[in-house]
Design an enzyme around this catalytic site. Structure first.
Site, PDB file in Angstrom:
ATOM      1  N   GLU A 252       0.845  -1.200   0.000  1.00 35.78           N
ATOM      2  CA  GLU A 252       0.000   0.000   0.000  1.00 35.78           C
ATOM      3  C   GLU A 252       0.880   1.251   0.000  1.00 35.78           C
ATOM      4  OE1 GLU A 252      -2.941  -0.222   3.090  1.00 35.78           O
ATOM      5  OE2 GLU A 252      -3.780  -2.063   2.299  1.00 35.78           O
ATOM      6  N   HIS A 270      -7.887   1.549   1.092  1.00 40.71           N
ATOM      7  CA  HIS A 270      -7.790   1.316   2.547  1.00 40.71           C
ATOM      8  C   HIS A 270      -8.504   2.438   3.327  1.00 40.71           C
ATOM      9  CE1 HIS A 270      -5.249  -0.701   5.921  1.00 40.71           C
ATOM     10  NE2 HIS A 270      -6.448  -0.346   6.356  1.00 40.71           N
TER      11      HIS A 270
HETATM   12  N1  LIG Z   1     -10.122  -1.911   6.135  1.00 43.03           N
HETATM   13  C1  LIG Z   1      -9.836  -1.246   7.236  1.00 43.03           C
HETATM   14  O1  LIG Z   1      -9.591  -0.055   7.221  1.00 43.03           O
HETATM   15  C2  LIG Z   1      -9.835  -1.976   8.555  1.00 43.03           C
HETATM   16  C3  LIG Z   1     -10.101  -1.277   9.731  1.00 43.03           C
HETATM   17  C4  LIG Z   1     -10.145  -1.977  10.943  1.00 43.03           C
HETATM   18  C5  LIG Z   1      -9.859  -3.342  10.958  1.00 43.03           C
HETATM   19  N2  LIG Z   1      -9.570  -3.987   9.792  1.00 43.03           N
HETATM   20  C6  LIG Z   1      -9.268  -5.420   9.784  1.00 43.03           C
HETATM   21  O2  LIG Z   1     -10.397  -6.156  10.204  1.00 43.03           O
HETATM   22  C7  LIG Z   1      -9.914  -7.274  10.954  1.00 43.03           C
HETATM   23  C8  LIG Z   1     -11.016  -7.770  11.860  1.00 43.03           C
HETATM   24  O3  LIG Z   1     -11.253  -6.786  12.849  1.00 43.03           O
HETATM   25  P1  LIG Z   1     -12.118  -7.079  14.151  1.00 43.03           P
HETATM   26  O4  LIG Z   1     -12.179  -5.813  14.900  1.00 43.03           O
HETATM   27  O5  LIG Z   1     -13.366  -7.785  13.765  1.00 43.03           O
HETATM   28  O6  LIG Z   1     -11.138  -8.100  14.901  1.00 43.03           O
HETATM   29  P2  LIG Z   1     -11.542  -9.170  16.005  1.00 43.03           P
HETATM   30  O7  LIG Z   1     -10.281  -9.518  16.696  1.00 43.03           O
HETATM   31  O8  LIG Z   1     -12.704  -8.689  16.808  1.00 43.03           O
HETATM   32  O9  LIG Z   1     -12.039 -10.427  15.128  1.00 43.03           O
HETATM   33  C9  LIG Z   1     -11.181 -11.157  14.293  1.00 43.03           C
HETATM   34  C10 LIG Z   1     -11.648 -12.593  14.361  1.00 43.03           C
HETATM   35  O10 LIG Z   1     -10.974 -13.336  13.354  1.00 43.03           O
HETATM   36  C11 LIG Z   1     -10.841 -14.660  13.869  1.00 43.03           C
HETATM   37  N3  LIG Z   1      -9.877 -15.395  13.049  1.00 43.03           N
HETATM   38  C12 LIG Z   1      -8.539 -15.278  13.058  1.00 43.03           C
HETATM   39  N4  LIG Z   1      -8.011 -16.105  12.115  1.00 43.03           N
HETATM   40  C13 LIG Z   1      -9.053 -16.717  11.511  1.00 43.03           C
HETATM   41  C14 LIG Z   1      -9.161 -17.667  10.458  1.00 43.03           C
HETATM   42  N5  LIG Z   1      -8.073 -18.118   9.813  1.00 43.03           N
HETATM   43  N6  LIG Z   1     -10.389 -18.079  10.098  1.00 43.03           N
HETATM   44  C15 LIG Z   1     -11.502 -17.625  10.711  1.00 43.03           C
HETATM   45  N7  LIG Z   1     -11.460 -16.728  11.719  1.00 43.03           N
HETATM   46  C16 LIG Z   1     -10.251 -16.279  12.104  1.00 43.03           C
HETATM   47  C17 LIG Z   1     -10.448 -14.450  15.314  1.00 43.03           C
HETATM   48  O11 LIG Z   1     -10.680 -15.611  16.098  1.00 43.03           O
HETATM   49  C18 LIG Z   1     -11.339 -13.274  15.705  1.00 43.03           C
HETATM   50  O12 LIG Z   1     -12.529 -13.687  16.328  1.00 43.03           O
HETATM   51  C19 LIG Z   1      -8.716  -6.663  11.721  1.00 43.03           C
HETATM   52  O13 LIG Z   1      -7.838  -7.630  12.151  1.00 43.03           O
HETATM   53  C20 LIG Z   1      -8.103  -5.758  10.701  1.00 43.03           C
HETATM   54  O14 LIG Z   1      -7.132  -6.495   9.997  1.00 43.03           O
HETATM   55  C21 LIG Z   1      -9.554  -3.346   8.601  1.00 43.03           C
END
Ligand SMILES: NC(=O)c1ccc[n+]([C@@H]2O[C@H](COP(=O)([O-])OP(=O)(O)OC[C@H]3O[C@@H](n4cnc5c(N)ncnc54)[C@H](O)[C@@H]3O)[C@@H](O)[C@H]2O)c1
Length: 296
Positions: A252, A270
């Site tokens: 990115e 993003h």
């Molecule tokens: N696009 C953006 O700007 C943006 C912004 C915020 C977060 N995010 C991404 O979104 C992701 C999720 O955020 P969240 O707040 O829901 O996190 P979270 O920690 O609440 O949930 C993530 C879930 O993924 C599960 N997990 C991990 N590996 C896995 C797999 N291989 N298969 C299935 N489940 C799996 C975990 O057990 C967890 O419950 C973050 O980690 C971040 O990378 C992106």
């Protein structure tokens, strides 16, 4: 005490810091400059643009904490910081609703060709017959990752009349989600949406794409690298994947022009957390956490 605000902070957040007697320096240094400048600061506040590797942590003689406005902390060597007794603060839930809405927005875009018609109409074209879409209502959404963002996405999808299935090694039960195996998500979903943290290997590569329905839609608003971009491009070219909604990229800003310019791809740079509401929540929460760490 001084905080280096490297990637910006809301006005309210800055006020919270200043009212606590903390000096704010809004400056985005190059990686080389950062190693030099960090020695003057008790805290560095970043979003996703600034990286905080081992060298910066070692050079930060006064660092009390490292702060990330947002959820993922993979741009910070937080494990190393921990070994030096420096905690990494973040705001895990402040932008969840914004990311969930963007994932749904990409689904709508692909289902109704918004990504295409917004481009072609600006060129004076009227391709009405090409844009025979589908409804989200009645389709199956498969969530890979059912944490905070996954569950909020499920709530919106349920309200739209979608059936929601999901898999997550840590979540056994969630409102509005039929918890199934990863294999079942791949096999049964019309739309697959990823909400997992970045991991060592892609979660979705060629083998996983092959197990999905023909004409599946894939949404990645999680992290670059969670989907193998080369495998996705192949699947888009073959028609296996009917459309992909992508907010995050291996590199990115991305240089993968073949992927982002593919006609069946809806792209954003993003911006999952880039809403007024999320920025306000992120700014306030992270500022309060910094004050507690520096002054508490
Ligand atoms: N696009 C953006 O700007 C943006 C912004 C915020 C977060 N995010 C991404 O979104 C992701 C999720 O955020 P969240 O707040 O829901 O996190 P979270 O920690 O609440 O949930 C993530 C879930 O993924 C599960 N997990 C991990 N590996 C896995 C797999 N291989 N298969 C299935 N489940 C799996 C975990 O057990 C967890 O419950 C973050 O980690 C971040 O990378 C992106």
């Amino acid at each position: 005490m001084k905080v280096l605000i490297s990637d910006g902070l809301s006005k309210k957040g800055q006020e919270i810091l200043e009212n606590a007697g903390i000096e704010c320096v809004n400056e985005h240094y190059s990686p080389e400059e950062l190693v030099e400048k960090i020695k003057d600061f008790e805290c560095i506040l970043v979003r996703s643009a600034t990286k905080v590797p081992k060298e910066v942590i070692d050079a930060g003689e006064k660092l009390v904490c490292i702060a990330r406005g947002g959820a993922g902390i993979d741009n910070i060597d937080h494990q190393y910081a921990k070994t030096k007794g420096i905690p990494t603060l973040n705001t895990p839930a402040a932008n969840s609703a914004s990311v969930a809405e963007l994932a749904i927005a990409h689904m709508f875009s692909l289902a109704r060709f918004l990504h295409k018609s917004n481009v072609t109409m600006r060129k004076g074209e009227w391709n009405k017959k090409e844009y025979k879409g589908i409804e989200l209502n009645g389709k199956t959404l498969g969530l890979v990752g059912c944490g905070k963002i996954g569950q909020l996405t499920a709530g919106i999808a349920n309200a739209l009349g979608m059936k929601v299935i999901g898999c997550d090694p840590c979540v056994k039960d969630a409102d509005g989600i039929d918890m199934v195996s990863f294999e079942d998500v791949l096999a049964k979903a019309d739309f697959v949406s990823l909400h997992v943290p970045k991991q060592a290997e892609p979660v979705i590569g060629a083998a996983e794409l092959a197990k999905m329905k023909d004409g599946v839609y894939l949404i990645n608003c999680a992290r670059g690298g969670v989907v193998d971009e080369a495998a996705l491009l192949d699947a888009l070219n073959s028609g296996k994947v009917a459309g992909a909604g992508i907010d995050v990229y291996v590199e990115e800003p991305t240089k993968n022009i073949d992927l982002v310019s593919h006609p069946n791809v809806s792209v954003t740079p993003h911006v999952g957390a880039s809403t007024a509401e999320a920025q306000e929540r992120v700014g306030t929460e992270i500022a309060e956490k910094i004050v507690a760490a520096l002054k508490g």
